[in-house]
Scaffold this active site. Structure first.
Site, PDB file in Angstrom:
ATOM      1  N   THR A 113      33.715   1.522 -40.249  1.00  5.48           N
ATOM      2  CA  THR A 113      32.793   0.375 -40.269  1.00  5.48           C
ATOM      3  C   THR A 113      31.344   0.809 -40.487  1.00  5.48           C
ATOM      4  OG1 THR A 113      34.243  -0.792 -38.788  1.00  5.48           O
ATOM      5  CG2 THR A 113      31.946  -1.433 -38.695  1.00  5.48           C
ATOM      6  N   ASP A 141      36.493  -6.411 -33.804  1.00  2.00           N
ATOM      7  CA  ASP A 141      35.282  -6.747 -33.037  1.00  2.00           C
ATOM      8  C   ASP A 141      34.060  -6.991 -33.914  1.00  2.00           C
ATOM      9  OD1 ASP A 141      35.530  -3.953 -33.728  1.00  2.00           O
ATOM     10  OD2 ASP A 141      33.695  -3.621 -32.587  1.00  2.00           O
TER      11      ASP A 141
HETATM   12  N1  ASP Z   1      35.714  -1.853 -35.253  1.00  4.31           N
HETATM   13  C1  ASP Z   1      36.437  -2.029 -36.487  1.00  4.31           C
HETATM   14  C2  ASP Z   1      37.641  -2.914 -36.244  1.00  4.31           C
HETATM   15  O1  ASP Z   1      38.303  -2.733 -35.253  1.00  4.31           O
HETATM   16  C3  ASP Z   1      36.897  -0.767 -37.086  1.00  4.31           C
HETATM   17  C4  ASP Z   1      35.868   0.307 -37.198  1.00  4.31           C
HETATM   18  O2  ASP Z   1      34.871   0.323 -36.513  1.00  4.31           O
HETATM   19  O3  ASP Z   1      36.063   1.183 -38.009  1.00  4.31           O
HETATM   20  O4  ASP Z   1      37.926  -3.734 -37.073  1.00  4.31           O
END
Ligand code: ASP
Length: 343
Positions: free
Chosen positions: A205, A236
Site C-alpha cells: 500500500t 483498512d
Molecule cells: N492494508 C492493506 C490491506 O489490508 C494492505 C497493505 O497495506 O499492503 O488492504
C-alpha cells in the site's frame, strides 16, 4: 511542558495569529508498504528504483508545501506519483484478486475539518486517491463503493482506464503463487489459507501525511489490497480511523499492513486519540500501537505519522517499510529497513 519546547511552535505565528509563511513548519512523510522485504532478495537496481520513486513522490508533495500549498494537495500529489508507479501495490502494480482483476481502495482526510472521503473496490479509476478526494468535496457522503463509485467518477470527470491498465507480470506471478499455496491447503478454509499467506502477498500500500504552513494536517492512503482477495474484500485503507486519520489537534496517520488487524484495532484513530487525550508524544503513541499492541496479536505492518509541530514518526513491526520523510527541521530520510539508506 518546558517553555523552550513551546517556543519553536509559537515562533511560527505572528501576534495577530496569522501564520508567518517564512517560519511556520511544514513536514511530509510517505510510505510504499510494509512487509517481508528481504535485503538479500532485492537487487541494487530494484532498491535504487524504489528509492528514486520514493524521492520523486516526496519531492513532488514537498514542493506543494514549500509554495504554501495545502496539506491535502501535498498528500494527494505524493500518492498519485506512487499510484502511477508499477513498483507499489496501488494504481498500476496493484495486486490481483482471486478472479485476476484489480479492485482498488483509497481514502483521504482533512485534519482541519475532519472531512473525509473514501472509495472501495473500484476497478476503472486511474488514481483512486483523486476520486476519494472528490467524494469528500463533491458528495454528501464519506465512502462510495464498486459500481456506484465508478458512476460518481464518470459524473466528476475523474480519469477512468480499463482494468488492464493496472496489470503487471510481477503481481500476476504473485497471484499464481498465492493461489497454488491456498489450493494446496486441503481441508483449510479459504479464509484461513489466505490469512496464512506470508506478508509479501498482503502488502505494498502507499500513503502520505503532511503538515502545511497554515498548520493543517492531512492523510491519504491508496491500495490494491491483498493478493487473491475474494468476495469484495475491503481492507483498512479506505476505512477512516483504521488506515487513515487526520486531526489538527493530534496528528495525521496513514497505515500499511494486514488490514483486518488495522480495522479491528482502529489503528490510525487510536494513535491520534492517545496523542490527544493522553497527551503523550506522537512517537510514543505510534510505538505503543504498532510495536506493542498490534505486534502482540500478530498484526503486521506500520504507519507514517506527523504532528502539528512537524515531528514525524514511522514505526513498523515487519522486516521493512518503504518510507521517506522531511520533518519540520528539514531532516530528510529515505529508508526501507531500520536504517536510512545512505546513497
Ligand atoms: N492494508 C492493506 C490491506 O489490508 C494492505 C497493505 O497495506 O499492503 O488492504
Amino acid at each position: 511542558m518546558k517553555l523552550g519546547l513551546l517556543l519553536p511552535a509559537l515562533a511560527a505565528f505572528s501576534l495577530t495569529g496569522t501564520v508567518n509563511a517564512e517560519t511556520a513548519p511544514i513536514a511530509l512523510a510517505i510510505h510504499g508498504g510494509a512487509g517481508t522485504i528481504n535485503p538479500e532478495k532485492m537487487s541494487d537496481a530494484q532498491r535504487q528504483a524504489v528509492q528514486a520513486k520514493l524521492d520523486e513522490a516526496l519531492s513532488a508533495g514537498y514542493a506543494v508545501l514549500s509554495r504554501d500549498g495545502s496539506a491535502l494537495d501535498a498528500v494527494e500529489t505524493a500518492v498519485r506519483v506512487l499510484e502511477d508507479s508499477p513498483l507499489f501495490n496501488a494504481g498500476v502494480g496493484a495486486v490481483y484478486t482471486w478472479e485476476e482483476t484489480h479492485e482498488l481502495d483509497a481514502s483521504i482526510m482533512d485534519g482541519a475539518t475532519l472531512d473525509a472521503g473514501a472509495v472501495a473496490g473500484v476497478r476503472t479509476v486511474k488514481n483512486p486517491i483523486t476520486l476519494a478526494r472528490a467524494v469528500m468535496t463533491d458528495s454528501p457522503h464519506v465512502m462510495l463503493s464498486g459500481d456506484g463509485a465508478e458512476s460518481f467518477a464518470r459524473e466528476q470527470g475523474v480519469t477512468q482506464v480499463p482494468n488492464s491498465h493496472f496489470d503487471t507480470e510481477r503481481r500476476l506471478k504473485s497471484l499464481k503463487d498465492a493461489k497454488a499455496k491456498i489450493l494446496a491447503q486441503q481441508g483449510v478454509s479459504h479464509q484461513a489459507a489466505v490469512a496464512a499467506l506470508e506478508s509479501e502477498f498482503k502488502m505494498g500500500t502507499v500513503g502520505a501525511v503532511a503538515l502545511d504552513r497554515a498548520g493543517n494536517l492531512a492523510a491519504a492512503t491508496s491500495t490494491g489490497g491483498m493478493t487473491a482477495k475474494r468476495w469484495g474484500r475491503i481492507g483498512d485503507s479506505p476505512v477512516i480511523g483504521a488506515g487513515t486519520y487526520a486531526d489538527n489537534d493530534a496528528c495525521a496517520v496513514s497505515a500499511t499492513g494486514h488490514g483486518e488487524f488495522f480495522i479491528r484495532y482502529n489503528v490510525a484513530a487510536d494513535i491520534c486519540a492517545r496523542v490527544k487525550y493522553q497527551k503523550v508524544s506522537l512517537a510514543s503513541a505510534a510505538d505503543t500501537v504498532i510495536l506493542e499492541r498490534l505486534k502482540a496479536v500478530g498484526g503486521t505492518g506500520g504507519v507514517i505519522t506527523v504532528d502539528p509541530n512537524g515531528r514525524v514518526a514511522m514505526p513498523f513491526n515487519t522486516e521493512g517499510m518503504y518510507r521517506a520523510s522531511i520533518d519540520a527541521d528539514g531532516n530528510k530520510v529515505i529508508a526501507i529497513w531500520q536504517d536510512a539508506l545512505t546513497e
